[in-house]
Design an enzyme around this catalytic site. Structure first.
Site, PDB file in Angstrom:
ATOM      1  CD  GLU A   1      -3.168  -0.545   0.152  1.00 27.40           C
ATOM      2  OE1 GLU A   1      -3.133   0.615  -0.282  1.00 27.40           O
ATOM      3  OE2 GLU A   1      -4.044  -1.368  -0.173  1.00 27.40           O
ATOM      4  CB  SER A   2       2.193   3.133   2.461  1.00 28.17           C
ATOM      5  OG  SER A   2       2.649   2.245   3.477  1.00 28.17           O
TER       6      SER A   2
END
Length: 221
Positions: free
Chosen positions: A64-65
């Protein structure tokens, strides 16, 4: 690995494809993630264990990040777990002109556990569908289920958005690669300060960065 968790880690062909792709095309990225992992994984594991969730969900923020608590997508998803504003507010994260708890590793991890538990319940205990919904939204997953005429993720997968079709196999691939980095030829880099070496100091009034710098003997930057 599959025998040690309630999360289905069976090496489906799509999983093997993602392992091969990551080893070939993303070794630098994976090295950075392995270097950052000691800072965040213990916190993720503690929260996941407390909520009775599979520890393999700790790999979700890698995708995700990139384990960056300040990450922000073009769509506005923010933080380690890439929460959009409505989802963050629904899970009681504070967002205002001063504070955005989506960027708070501890607060956002707690919210992510609650969100994942809700998705797991919605999809009757199927983590593959729950994770697909985390990435693409329940609407897209439900539409794909109807089109596939099945709730088997591997049949539903071809009706999902392309990014989501790769998302679940990629999380499973990360579980294998992080567990066997030597066999994958991966070398940790950009090593972060491990979680056990850090502490939190609470402040009860405004403190300027130059004051913090003076007290800690570090630069303002």
């Amino acid at each position: 690995l599959d025998r040690r968790t309630s999360f289905d880690l069976a090496p489906h062909g799509a999983v093997l494809d993602r392992i091969a792709f990551m080893m070939r095309s993303r070794p630098v990225f994976l090295g950075k993630m392995m270097g950052r992992a000691p800072r965040y994984f213990p916190m993720f594991e503690e929260a996941l264990d407390r909520h009775g969730l599979p520890l393999e969900l700790k790999y979700l923020p890698v995708l995700e990040s990139g384990l960056n608590p300040l990450a922000r997508s073009n769509a506005g998803a923010t933080g380690l777990w890439q929460f959009m504003y409505p989802t963050a507010r629904r899970h009681e994260l504070e967002i205002n002109s001063w504070v955005d708890e989506r960027k708070d590793p501890a607060a956002s991890t707690e919210a992510a556990c609650l969100f994942l538990k809700r998705l797991f319940k919605i999809y009757d205990g199927d983590w593959h569908l729950a994770l697909a919904a985390y990435n693409a939204g329940s609407g897209n997953v439900n539409k794909a289920i109807r089109r596939a005429g099945s709730r088997d993720f591997w049949r539903v997968r071809r009706f999902l958005p392309r990014e989501t079709a790769k998302y679940v196999p990629s999380i499973i691939a990360l579980a294998y690669l992080f567990t066997h980095p030597v066999e994958a030829g991966l070398i940790p880099s950009e090593t972060a300060v491990p979680a056990f070496a850090l502490d939190t100091i609470m402040v009860y009034r405004n403190v300027r960065f130059d004051q913090v710098a003076k007290a800690t003997g570090r630069s303002v930057e």
